[in-house]
Every structure is written in C-alpha cells, then in structure tokens.
Design a protein around this motif. Structure first.
Motif, short mmCIF file in Angstrom:
data_model
loop_
_atom_site.label_atom_id
_atom_site.label_comp_id
_atom_site.label_asym_id
_atom_site.label_seq_id
_atom_site.Cartn_x
_atom_site.Cartn_y
_atom_site.Cartn_z
N ASP A 49 1.05 -1.12 -0.10
CA ASP A 49 -0.07 -0.40 0.01
C ASP A 49 0.72 1.19 0.04
N LEU A 73 -8.44 3.15 -4.81
CA LEU A 73 -8.24 2.78 -3.61
C LEU A 73 -8.76 3.65 -2.46
N VAL A 87 -3.21 1.17 -9.97
CA VAL A 87 -2.72 -0.02 -8.65
C VAL A 87 -2.49 -1.13 -9.31
#
Length: 235
Positions: A49, A73, A87
């Motif tokens: 992350d 996100l 992502v």
C-alpha cells in the motif's frame, strides 16, 4: 491422430480438447474466481500500500493516472478499471523480479470484487503501462503503443486474459454484453491491447478481423513478440 467424419470434415481429437481455447457455444461452465488468488491479491494490496501511494505521488505520473489510482484505493463509485490497473501496476513495480508474476492474481480478485466486465477491462488497461526491469523504475507511466509490446506488464496481462477468457465465453448473455461494452471502452490504439481484447472475447469477429487486417498490411510482422504470438490465435 485426427478423427475424420465424412469427406473433408475434421473433428478435434478428444485428447486435444484440453489445449483448445474455448469459444461461446462450446465452452464448459464458467470457472469460479480462485479463492487463493483473491487472498493473494488482498495481501499484495496490504503489503505494498505504501509503495503504491508513493508511486501515485511520483513526479512523472500523469495526472489522470494518479487520480484514477487514488480513486480506486478510496473505493466506491470512484473505483474504475483504469484505477485498478494503475494500482496493480504500482504493486508490480514494487515487487522483486522473481515475484513479478504475482499480479496475475488480480484477475480473479477484480472479478470477485467488481465483476467480470470490470476485470476484463482492467486487464486490458494494465497492458497499456510500462513496467521496467527493476523496482527502481517506480514511475507509473503509459507504454509507447507497440514499441513496448514486450513489456512485463503486457506479458502479465496476457496470462490474465487467457484466464478470464474461460469465464467470458461461458458468461450468460447479459453479462457477456457488459464485458464486450467494457472492452470496447478500453480498446486503445495499441495492437497488443487490441489483440488482448480479442483473446478475452474471441467471438467478436469484427475486432479480430481488424487486427488481422492490420498485421496483413504490416506484412505479417506484428509489433512486438507479445502481439505477434496472440494474433494467429484470433481466428
């Protein structure tokens, strides 16, 4: 051995059938998303992350890509196939070389969390990114159409496409129509991306014909190994 029925007829030998790519009307039931892949993708999103968020702040990332990545996100209506691909590309950029195949798990993760049409479109979007050979190349950038056709993001997306194909060709009519519409929105100028679309939805013959015609004009030389390997399988 071939199995012939009548004059000039050809039947695929039963021993070959497991190697034949499925099409609509001749496909077994759609496989369910693999729970192990869904968990693996969740673990990648948690573990990287921070790396993904840092990549979204990189000075070289295009504004629309950063916005799409942040939107994914955050979740909710802001989550788009483009954002999902951004992502996933961010995760791939943070992985060491020997782990670069792990983002293939996102195919079933996207399907389980967002549906088959979303997963198909996100896979095609992923093939539009450049992914260098080392984690130091952190910027999430679009590839140069066809010039980067052999990039690792494209190679990962190809594996995801063949996996999703088995669900797409067995999808009910309404779900299949949604997949085709989503793919049409993600079908960009890159021959590799266009070929990827036709791998996922092989029964959309107009798309496949367009690609084959383009390759014919090029004298059969598809730009990049990835596109060149896919094109002969479209008909």
């Amino acid at each position: 051995m071939t199995e012939a029925v009548g004059s000039g007829a050809f039947v695929v030998p039963s021993s070959w059938k497991r190697f034949v790519l499925p099409r609509r009307g001749a496909a077994p039931s759609a496989p369910r998303p693999r729970a192990a892949d869904v968990r693996a993708a969740e673990e990648l999103l948690t573990a990287f992350d921070g790396d993904v968020r840092a990549a979204l702040r990189h000075r070289l990332i295009a504004g629309d890509l950063a916005e799409a990545g942040h939107g994914y996100l955050e979740g909710g209506p802001a989550a788009t196939p483009l954002g999902a691909a951004v992502v996933a590309r961010g995760v791939g950029g943070a992985l060491q070389w020997l782990r670069r195949d792990e983002p293939t798990a996102f195919a079933d993760f996207w399907r389980a969390r967002h549906g088959l049409a979303f997963a198909a479109a996100a896979t095609v979007e992923l093939a539009g990114f450049y992914l260098g050979s080392s984690p130091s190349e952190a910027a999430i950038t679009r590839s140069v159409p066809d010039a980067d056709a052999n990039g690792f993001a494209t190679r990962v997306a190809i594996r995801m496409a063949y996996h999703l194909r088995r669900a797409v060709v067995a999808a009910p009519p309404e779900e299949y129509a949604a997949v085709v519409a989503a793919l049409g929105g993600s079908r960009g100028p890159s021959l590799s991306q266009q070929a990827l679309v036709s791998v996922i939805a092989p029964d959309e013959s107009a798309w496949a014909d367009e690609i084959c015609a383009t390759v014919s004009v090029l004298g059969g030389r598809a730009p990049g190994v990835s596109a060149g390997r896919m094109v002969p399988q479209l008909r």
